[in-house]
Design an enzyme around this catalytic site. Sequence first.
Site, short mmCIF file in Angstrom:
data_model
loop_
_atom_site.label_atom_id
_atom_site.label_comp_id
_atom_site.label_asym_id
_atom_site.label_seq_id
_atom_site.Cartn_x
_atom_site.Cartn_y
_atom_site.Cartn_z
N HIS A 140 0.88 -1.17 0.00
CA HIS A 140 0.00 0.00 0.00
C HIS A 140 0.91 1.22 0.00
CE1 HIS A 140 -2.21 -3.02 2.47
NE2 HIS A 140 -3.30 -2.54 1.92
N ASP A 167 2.49 2.13 3.28
CA ASP A 167 3.44 1.18 3.86
C ASP A 167 4.87 1.60 3.54
OD1 ASP A 167 1.20 -0.41 4.29
OD2 ASP A 167 1.57 -1.66 2.52
C1 XUL Z 1 -7.11 -6.60 4.75
C2 XUL Z 1 -6.37 -7.06 3.59
C3 XUL Z 1 -5.54 -6.06 2.87
C4 XUL Z 1 -5.54 -6.23 1.41
C5 XUL Z 1 -4.85 -5.13 0.66
O1 XUL Z 1 -7.90 -7.57 5.35
O2 XUL Z 1 -6.42 -8.22 3.25
O3 XUL Z 1 -4.28 -6.10 3.40
O4 XUL Z 1 -4.94 -7.42 1.03
O5 XUL Z 1 -5.40 -3.88 0.93
#
Ligand code: XUL
Length: 438
Positions: free
Chosen positions: A103, A106
């Site tokens: 993300h 991150d």
């Molecule tokens: C949350 C989740 C996230 C997604 C990406 O439950 O799985 O980490 O994979 O946003």
Amino acid sequence: MSQKIFFRNIPQINYEGLQSDNPLAFRWYDENKIVAGKPMKEWFRFAGAYWHSFCGSGADPFGEPTHLFPWNQNNDVYEKSKDKADAAFEFLTKLRLPFYCFHDVDVIDYCDDMLENEKRLQFISDYFLSKQKETGVNLLWGTANLFSHKRYMNGAVTNPDFNVVTKAAAQVKFAIDATIKLNGSGYVFWGGREGYMSLLNTNMKREKDHFATFLHKAKDYARSNGFKGTFFIEPKPCEPSKHQYDYDAETVLGFLRQYDLLNDFKLNLEFNHATLAGHTMQHEMQVAVDNHVLGSLDANRGDMQNGWDTDQFPTNINELTECMLILLESGGLQGGGINFDAKIRRNSTDLEDLFYAHIGGMDAFARALITADQILQHSDYKKIRVDRYDSFNSGQGKDFENGNLSLAELTQLAIKNDEPQIISGKQEYLENIINRYI
Ligand code: XUL
Ligand code: CO
């Protein structure tokens, strides 16, 4: 370029086979071993998850951080992001993980100034680009975190306040730009808080319309800027919202179909999200395969005794073997890979723990893939399933399947024919096949 070493005491992780007792070696994951016509590494396209492995602190609602890892200690935003990148690429390389995913927030801390955020992401993605060239590790997918900031408490692109929607849009644009720059295979939309807590304050129809409009705009932007990869939607039924719009695979398929998005999106399915939805991962994968949208997987597992997203590392060989049967029969993932969306436990505090966790997960998948391949090659598993439907292969069964028998004609057959035989579904026999080949 100066770069820091964070895992000095950890060697390159290699395949050593079943005779090895070395906890820092693979016993099953032999990346170049050919299984069903392809090297293992191509079936899996394993990825490390930036958020869990390099940002997770071990904190929980009851307790402070326990993972005080050295790459998270610098107070300078830019220096910290480089430390994390150094740690990440050293880790990925040592573990032979060919991909990573992230993300936006991150990889570098964000603030409330959108232009500064764009600058920050450009800075760290430039650094990633040089790291990718140096190591050969590639980006599986990028995404934007549209759920942690307080402005997103009522959702991001489904927020009742248009002003919030624009902030989400800016974040997605910057994350797509970075994904394109890093030649990412995909871009993921997990609808973090796209859903609601109470219908008393929610116009669900309007929010879903906004969601679809936004996805169209994001896709069009990415395509017109040269993105050749795959868009993924990641279903999850609840948590953090009570009701999430992307509940499960079938729900997302209905949404994509309704809003004319089915040609552009595949599914990124997660084990623990499947179980939260009251399904098995096998169910979710088969739904995706049957609709040609099995794109990517988030590997982890839940806890049998509680109902939230514990994101533990995958270790359940029976579950994985059943999933690998589906993967092998489908021919493979479309555009994605397998990302370890899993975190070490709060009390796993050694740097080695991050390695043990991933080695265990990769080995579990490898063992399951090999087992599933053996089952498909040598057992009567496939035949039993095919034969169960034999009565539709010819005669009136086939006429029915082709839509050529009316309800009245079916009724005539019921009157004429004898009572059907009792035919076994052989469930235990099939379960035993799985265990026999493990
Ligand atoms: C949350 C989740 C996230 C997604 C990406 O439950 O799985 O980490 O994979 O946003
Ligand atoms: Co996930």
